[in-house]
Design a protein around this motif. Structure first.
Motif, mmCIF file in Angstrom:
data_model
loop_
_atom_site.group_PDB
_atom_site.id
_atom_site.type_symbol
_atom_site.label_atom_id
_atom_site.label_comp_id
_atom_site.label_asym_id
_atom_site.label_seq_id
_atom_site.Cartn_x
_atom_site.Cartn_y
_atom_site.Cartn_z
ATOM 1 N N HIS A 234 0.805 -1.211 0.000
ATOM 2 C CA HIS A 234 0.000 0.000 0.000
ATOM 3 C C HIS A 234 0.843 1.269 0.000
ATOM 4 N N GLU A 235 2.173 1.132 0.151
ATOM 5 C CA GLU A 235 3.005 2.338 0.205
ATOM 6 C C GLU A 235 2.884 3.151 -1.088
ATOM 7 N N ASP A 249 -8.500 1.138 -9.484
ATOM 8 C CA ASP A 249 -9.945 0.899 -9.504
ATOM 9 C C ASP A 249 -10.330 -0.190 -8.529
ATOM 10 N N ILE A 250 -9.436 -1.186 -8.392
ATOM 11 C CA ILE A 250 -9.747 -2.352 -7.563
ATOM 12 C C ILE A 250 -8.492 -2.754 -6.785
ATOM 13 N N VAL A 251 -8.678 -3.079 -5.494
ATOM 14 C CA VAL A 251 -7.563 -3.580 -4.692
ATOM 15 C C VAL A 251 -7.739 -5.091 -4.504
ATOM 16 N N ILE A 252 -6.648 -5.823 -4.785
ATOM 17 C CA ILE A 252 -6.652 -7.258 -4.454
ATOM 18 C C ILE A 252 -5.953 -7.387 -3.109
ATOM 19 N N LEU A 253 -6.689 -7.871 -2.111
ATOM 20 C CA LEU A 253 -6.114 -8.036 -0.791
ATOM 21 C C LEU A 253 -5.681 -9.499 -0.646
ATOM 22 N N ASN A 270 -7.627 -0.455 5.573
ATOM 23 C CA ASN A 270 -7.862 0.954 5.906
ATOM 24 C C ASN A 270 -7.473 1.879 4.770
ATOM 25 N N HIS A 271 -6.342 1.563 4.136
ATOM 26 C CA HIS A 271 -5.898 2.405 3.024
ATOM 27 C C HIS A 271 -6.902 2.346 1.873
ATOM 28 N N ALA A 272 -7.365 1.146 1.562
ATOM 29 C CA ALA A 272 -8.315 1.009 0.457
ATOM 30 C C ALA A 272 -9.628 1.705 0.794
#
Ligand SMILES: Nc1nc2c(ncn2[C@@H]2O[C@H](COP(=O)(O)OP(=O)(O)OP(=O)(O)O)[C@@H](O)[C@H]2O)c(=O)[nH]1
Length: 673
Positions: A234-235, A249-253, A270-272
């Motif tokens: 996430h940095e 557009d999309i975060v893969i966790l 939290n970042h997303a």
């Protein structure tokens, strides 16, 4: 007769030192500040010049006793009155000018000879030449003399003229590929997953291309593209957002099924969430015997990520990055979600987007990877990003191939820019190189100005003010503590402080020192960082200064709650304000054994006091900030030295003092509210 200083002459003439300095510079006389001395011939010249105007005006005003500049001002005001007066002739024409205009341009617009304007100005004590600029007020007066009305044209800066994007119509919009960032806890398999995706979905047409690291890559599934940002974590994501660029557009966790939810998993969530980007969970390492996907779902649901089969709306995909299992399913889910998000852009216009990576290459010069957000970027286009600009010499895609263009969402490396642009900066295509250069110059000037003004981000005080003015409804906090127990207690108490007007949000909390990532998140979300019994590491502190993020450290819970509570209620404890005590000019620098460099200085105004703060100003720019460590008059230590006296000033850290530097002495004072 001895030499006379600028401020002395300015007093004699009844004008400000600043105005006199402007006249002197116009006349080609080299002066630095109000303490500069003038040659006798120069003084005579100026006196003469002002007498011209004095006589002129005295005559016109029937022997009014006013002196030089007052007359000039009076005359100017008279001009205005004349214009407004009842017996005034109707203006023969109207011209529009910017807030400042050169005499040459003004003469063209007015249709009046340059010489006539120069004479008119000289008769008012203003010496100028064809290239000098006059302000709006003065231009109005010149216009009035010729019965021409001068009005201010709409203030528009070059940026807003060329870089404002006109909104697209719905029928111009076309679907674009989704841009995806992979986040997750350390060792949960982000890099392995990015590799697996890259290798499994190289289309046959791309086979043979050598994959290049350019910061992002494209894969294809069912003839549809997906773009992955290939710096995991996430940095990068937050650093980008801190600069105002939201590209994901999309975060893969990624969550390892054998390890479950860990601190950085929560951080990533939290970042997303702070960025309002939807999350797809990749439950990784399902090949491991101790993998427990159900536990991951259970744990994540506590953070609001509830799987569809439990009635929520979060997509969970079991994968094994190592064995390349579940990769296609993951990609399908990304496409499904992007259909829901209706990601679209207009490809048929000049391109704009964001720089996601940049470097200086020995052979190729500046290389910047950009993601096109709208329009189509082509070879030959003129691009501006920050202060860097140039003609696009070549575009290189993620397979190392030269391409002619890049459509929305597609990452390409751009060759041909003048400098290396900043990551996170926006880029724009503009009609021609002249405009790009003008915007670059404009931005360079503004940067210098900002450096000088040292513009602040929201400080605690400003935040407080804005809350009071009702401008802020959300008070964002990042909370770091030494142990989970106290963190929980503080969180609960803080959340109870929210009231009807102000909503307090803890956008991230965690155990441990305040890190660079925390600062970035704070910067991106306009938050304040609160540390309870923890400090900020050196890197975080440096970054906080740079990003103007406020960090507050507390050791007592009550103090913490008191301060925040007071801020929300609008009753902040004493405000600390900076006051300028005085200014001194460095006349001589000498080295004193044991005491370091001593600045032999002359106090221009106010006073210098021992232990005060000091800013070192060189050529108008603040180059350092320090504290006075010693203050002497001749051999004696003194507490303070007043205006007009000389003294020796020692600084705590700064060792590079030079003759001509201005020392601005200041202190902080508590002002009760
Ligand atoms: N068994 C198994 N091991 C995996 C899987 N995915 C990754 N690993 C292993 O887990 C370890 C960490 O994987 P990385 O991809 O480096 O993890 P990361 O999240 O990128 O880690 P950082 O870059 O350090 O944050 C490596 O030894 C991988 O081989 C998987 O699906 N199954």
């Amino acid at each position: 007769m001895g030499k006379i200083r600028v401020y002395e002459l300015s007093k004699e003439l009844g004008i400000s030192s600043k105005d006199l300095i402007k006249h002197l510079i116009d006349l080609g006389i080299d002066v630095k500040n109000h303490m500069s001395t003038l040659e006798n011939t120069e003084v005579e010249m100026i006196r003469d010049l002002f007498n011209v105007s004095k006589q002129n005006i005295d005559m016109e005003e029937d022997g009014s006793k006013n002196k030089g500049h007052d007359n000039y001002k009076n005359k100017l005001n008279k001009g205005t009155d004349m214009k407004k007066g009842s017996n005034v002739q109707k203006a023969v024409k109207t011209i529009k000018i910017p807030s400042s205009i050169s005499i040459k341009e003004l003469s063209e617009l007015l249709g009046i000879k340059v010489n006539d304007i120069l004479k008119f100005l000289l008769s008012h004590g203003i010496s100028s030449n064809i290239n000098s600029n006059v302000d709006f007020e003065t231009a109005t007066m010149i216009g009035a003399k010729y019965n021409i009305e001068v009005i201010l044209e709409e203030q528009q800066d070059i940026e807003s003229i060329y870089l404002t994007e006109e909104p697209d119509r719905e029928d111009q919009m076309e679907p674009r590929p989704p841009i995806v960032t992979v986040m997750g806890h350390v060792d949960h398999g982000k890099t392995t997953l990015l590799d697996a995706i890259r290798k499994t979905n190289v289309t046959s047409s791309e086979a043979g291309g050598i994959t290049q690291h350019i910061g992002a890559y494209t894969v294809e599934l069912n003839n549809r593209k997906i773009v992955f940002i290939d710096t995991p974590g996430h940095e990068a994501f937050t650093a980008m957002r801190a600069r105002g660029a939201q590209i994901t557009d999309i975060v893969i966790l990624v969550v390892a099924a054998d390890d479950g939810v860990m601190p950085q998993t929560i951080e990533a969530i939290n970042h997303a969430k702070a960025a309002n980007v939807p999350i797809i969970v990749a439950v990784n390492k399902i090949d491991k015997p101790n993998a427990n996907a159900e536990r991951v779902k259970q744990e994540l649901s506590e953070y609001g990520l509830i799987p569809e089969e439990w009635g929520g709306d979060t997509i969970f995909v079991p994968v094994s990055a190592l064995r390349k299992q579940g990769i296609n399913e993951l990609l399908e889910m990304i496409l499904l979600l992007s259909d829901l998000l209706e990601l679209k852009a207009n490809p048929n216009k000049r391109a704009s987007g964001v720089v996601i990576e940049s470097r200086l290459d020995k052979g190729m010069g500046s290389v910047a990877t950009v993601l096109v957000q709208s329009g189509t970027l082509k070879v030959g286009d003129i691009v501006i990003s920050g202060t860097s600009f140039g003609r696009v010499r070549a575009l290189i895609d993620d397979k190392g191939r030269r391409v002619k263009k890049a459509t929305p969402s597609i990452p390409v490396s751009v060759l041909g820019l003048s400098e290396v642009p900043n990551v996170g900066d926006k880029f724009y295509v503009v009609p021609d190189e002249k405009i790009a250069k003008a915007i670059s110059d404009y931005r360079k000037d503004r940067l210098r100005q900002q450096q000088y003004n040292n513009i602040n981000k929201l400080s605690f005080d400003q935040l407080f003010n804005q809350i009071q003015e009702g401008k802020i409804k959300n008070f964002n906090i990042i909370l770091k503590g030494d142990v989970q127990g106290s963190l929980e207690a503080i969180k609960q108490s803080l959340l109870r402080l929210s009231n009807d007007e102000v909503h307090l949000n803890i956008i991230h909390d965690g155990v441990g020192a305040i890190s660079e990532t925390d600062v970035m998140l704070a910067s991106a979300s306009n938050a304040i960082i609160i540390g309870f019994n923890v400090a900020a590491d050196a890197k975080a502190r440096t970054l906080a200064t740079k990003e103007k993020v406020e960090i507050r450290i507390y050791r007592v819970i009550y103090d913490l709650l008191d301060d925040i509570g007071a801020a929300i209620k609008g009753m902040l404890a004493p405000k600390v304000e900076e006051i300028i005590l005085g200014r001194a000019e460095v006349r001589q620098v000498f080295k004193v054994p044991g005491a370091g460099m001593i600045a032999g200085s002359y106090v221009l105004e106010g006073k210098v006091t021992r232990n005060a703060q000091v800013r070192i100003i060189r050529n108008g720019t603040i180059i350092n900030d320090d504290r006075i460590s010693s203050l002497k008059r001749f051999k004696d230590d003194v507490r303070e030295v007043a205006q007009g006296y000389e003294c020796g000033i020692g600084l705590e850290r700064f060792n590079d003092i030079k003759v001509g530097d201005i020392l601005e002495i200041y202190a902080f004072e508590e002002i009760p509210r």
